[in-house]
Design a protein around this motif. Sequence first.
Motif, PDB file in Angstrom:
ATOM      1  N   TYR A 130      -3.471   4.187  13.851  1.00 13.54           N
ATOM      2  CA  TYR A 130      -2.609   3.011  13.933  1.00 13.54           C
ATOM      3  C   TYR A 130      -3.202   1.961  14.868  1.00 13.54           C
ATOM      4  O   TYR A 130      -4.118   2.236  15.645  1.00 13.54           O
ATOM      5  N   THR A 131      -2.664   0.755  14.780  1.00 10.81           N
ATOM      6  CA  THR A 131      -3.087  -0.346  15.652  1.00 10.81           C
ATOM      7  C   THR A 131      -1.931  -0.707  16.593  1.00 10.81           C
ATOM      8  O   THR A 131      -0.768  -0.597  16.231  1.00 10.81           O
ATOM      9  N   ARG A 132      -2.279  -1.104  17.797  1.00  9.00           N
ATOM     10  CA  ARG A 132      -1.330  -1.500  18.835  1.00  9.00           C
ATOM     11  C   ARG A 132      -0.290  -0.405  19.120  1.00  9.00           C
ATOM     12  O   ARG A 132       0.774  -0.370  18.522  1.00  9.00           O
ATOM     13  N   PHE A 189       0.830  -1.195   0.000  1.00 13.62           N
ATOM     14  CA  PHE A 189       0.000   0.000   0.000  1.00 13.62           C
ATOM     15  C   PHE A 189       0.870   1.253   0.000  1.00 13.62           C
ATOM     16  O   PHE A 189       1.971   1.267   0.555  1.00 13.62           O
ATOM     17  N   SER A 190       0.355   2.287  -0.626  1.00 13.75           N
ATOM     18  CA  SER A 190       1.090   3.555  -0.708  1.00 13.75           C
ATOM     19  C   SER A 190       0.106   4.704  -0.566  1.00 13.75           C
ATOM     20  O   SER A 190      -0.995   4.675  -1.131  1.00 13.75           O
ATOM     21  N   GLY A 191       0.498   5.698   0.225  1.00  9.94           N
ATOM     22  CA  GLY A 191      -0.356   6.856   0.426  1.00  9.94           C
ATOM     23  C   GLY A 191       0.449   8.012   0.975  1.00  9.94           C
ATOM     24  O   GLY A 191       1.675   7.921   1.122  1.00  9.94           O
ATOM     25  N   PRO A 192      -0.221   9.117   1.317  1.00  3.01           N
ATOM     26  CA  PRO A 192       0.477  10.301   1.834  1.00  3.01           C
ATOM     27  C   PRO A 192       1.291  10.029   3.095  1.00  3.01           C
ATOM     28  O   PRO A 192       2.298  10.678   3.341  1.00  3.01           O
ATOM     29  N   HIS A 244      -2.308   3.544   8.974  1.00  2.00           N
ATOM     30  CA  HIS A 244      -3.042   3.752   7.733  1.00  2.00           C
ATOM     31  C   HIS A 244      -2.179   4.534   6.755  1.00  2.00           C
ATOM     32  O   HIS A 244      -1.494   5.487   7.140  1.00  2.00           O
ATOM     33  N   SER A 245      -2.234   4.153   5.509  1.00  2.00           N
ATOM     34  CA  SER A 245      -1.391   4.789   4.492  1.00  2.00           C
ATOM     35  C   SER A 245      -1.734   6.257   4.271  1.00  2.00           C
ATOM     36  O   SER A 245      -0.946   6.995   3.676  1.00  2.00           O
ATOM     37  N   PRO A 304      -3.589  -9.296   5.028  1.00  3.46           N
ATOM     38  CA  PRO A 304      -5.019  -9.494   5.282  1.00  3.46           C
ATOM     39  C   PRO A 304      -5.405  -9.353   6.749  1.00  3.46           C
ATOM     40  O   PRO A 304      -6.572  -9.197   7.072  1.00  3.46           O
ATOM     41  N   HIS A 305      -4.417  -9.397   7.643  1.00  2.00           N
ATOM     42  CA  HIS A 305      -4.705  -9.368   9.082  1.00  2.00           C
ATOM     43  C   HIS A 305      -5.426  -8.086   9.495  1.00  2.00           C
ATOM     44  O   HIS A 305      -6.433  -8.125  10.204  1.00  2.00           O
ATOM     45  N   ASN A 306      -4.908  -6.939   9.056  1.00  2.00           N
ATOM     46  CA  ASN A 306      -5.525  -5.657   9.429  1.00  2.00           C
ATOM     47  C   ASN A 306      -6.280  -4.995   8.286  1.00  2.00           C
ATOM     48  O   ASN A 306      -6.872  -3.940   8.476  1.00  2.00           O
ATOM     49  N   GLY A 307      -6.229  -5.581   7.104  1.00  2.00           N
ATOM     50  CA  GLY A 307      -7.048  -5.081   6.009  1.00  2.00           C
ATOM     51  C   GLY A 307      -6.357  -4.076   5.107  1.00  2.00           C
ATOM     52  O   GLY A 307      -5.176  -3.760   5.248  1.00  2.00           O
ATOM     53  N   VAL A 308      -7.141  -3.568   4.180  1.00  2.00           N
ATOM     54  CA  VAL A 308      -6.647  -2.698   3.117  1.00  2.00           C
ATOM     55  C   VAL A 308      -6.105  -1.387   3.677  1.00  2.00           C
ATOM     56  O   VAL A 308      -6.681  -0.793   4.590  1.00  2.00           O
ATOM     57  N   ASN A 309      -4.959  -0.975   3.116  1.00  2.00           N
ATOM     58  CA  ASN A 309      -4.323   0.324   3.385  1.00  2.00           C
ATOM     59  C   ASN A 309      -3.642   0.431   4.754  1.00  2.00           C
ATOM     60  O   ASN A 309      -3.170   1.516   5.106  1.00  2.00           O
ATOM     61  N   PHE A 310      -3.558  -0.656   5.492  1.00  2.00           N
ATOM     62  CA  PHE A 310      -2.811  -0.631   6.742  1.00  2.00           C
ATOM     63  C   PHE A 310      -1.431  -1.254   6.519  1.00  2.00           C
ATOM     64  O   PHE A 310      -1.315  -2.431   6.197  1.00  2.00           O
ATOM     65  N   ILE A 311      -0.410  -0.427   6.680  1.00  2.00           N
ATOM     66  CA  ILE A 311       0.977  -0.815   6.444  1.00  2.00           C
ATOM     67  C   ILE A 311       1.623  -1.205   7.773  1.00  2.00           C
ATOM     68  O   ILE A 311       1.437  -0.527   8.785  1.00  2.00           O
ATOM     69  N   TRP A 312       2.379  -2.261   7.758  1.00  2.00           N
ATOM     70  CA  TRP A 312       3.095  -2.700   8.960  1.00  2.00           C
ATOM     71  C   TRP A 312       4.509  -2.130   8.949  1.00  2.00           C
ATOM     72  O   TRP A 312       5.284  -2.397   8.016  1.00  2.00           O
ATOM     73  N   PRO A 313       4.900  -1.380   9.974  1.00  2.00           N
ATOM     74  CA  PRO A 313       6.282  -0.892  10.044  1.00  2.00           C
ATOM     75  C   PRO A 313       7.323  -2.003   9.951  1.00  2.00           C
ATOM     76  O   PRO A 313       8.429  -1.776   9.469  1.00  2.00           O
ATOM     77  N   MET A 314       6.965  -3.217  10.400  1.00  2.00           N
ATOM     78  CA  MET A 314       7.920  -4.328  10.297  1.00  2.00           C
ATOM     79  C   MET A 314       8.356  -4.558   8.859  1.00  2.00           C
ATOM     80  O   MET A 314       9.501  -4.915   8.604  1.00  2.00           O
ATOM     81  N   SER A 315       7.447  -4.356   7.912  1.00  2.00           N
ATOM     82  CA  SER A 315       7.821  -4.567   6.510  1.00  2.00           C
ATOM     83  C   SER A 315       8.820  -3.505   6.044  1.00  2.00           C
ATOM     84  O   SER A 315       9.695  -3.786   5.220  1.00  2.00           O
TER      85      SER A 315
END
Length: 207
Positions: free
Chosen positions: A177-179, A112-115, A170-171, A123-134
């Motif tokens: 954010y989550t957690r 995902f890419s955004g501002p 969110h992108s 798929p765990h958190n759904g569309v447009n949620f990027i994990w900093p781990m990646s």
Amino acid sequence: NIPANALAVVALRAVAPLLAALDQAALATECLQLADGIDKAIHAHGEITHRASGATVLAYEVDGFGNSLFMDDSNLPSLLSLPVFGFINNTDPLYLATRELVLSVDSNPYYFSGPAGRGVGGPHNGVNFIWPMSIMVQAWTARSDAEVETCLELLVNTSACTGLMHESFHSDNVYEYTRPWFAWANSLFGDLVLKIARERPHLILKD
């Protein structure tokens, strides 16, 4: 699942010397044989020709009947993280071709890419949620200072002024954010910083 089986190959080969030292030679041999078999299967069945790009890459999943899925997930093990745990070198042409498509919105449905930033989610958190781990894994496997610096800037910005790494953001908005406290991501970030301090100290150890 190719990343999980790749990790199994590395783990089985790592445990074999320990077993041999504990007089478990037969079991050590079994581990090595199983690792070799999985490794061969990964290359025989996991290497695919990507439909859109035509590149030879590693699939994320195959079913043994000729079907494959190309994507990547931010959790480890992942295709992006294969060099992190020692399955493949980050200069290997097969890995580089796979990495290029993993980090593409056109090829990976969970990139995902955004501002607010760009990176792999899942798929765990759904569309447009990027994990900093990646983003950490991208920095870990990067071959240039510029890419590492870009990843570090993203990680700092997406911490949303909390001083902590989150599970995902969110992108479009780093404050969504989550957690707020995610030990796995915080630990991986610490490991990344130590790696950069060893290998590229000029990027972070400045006057």
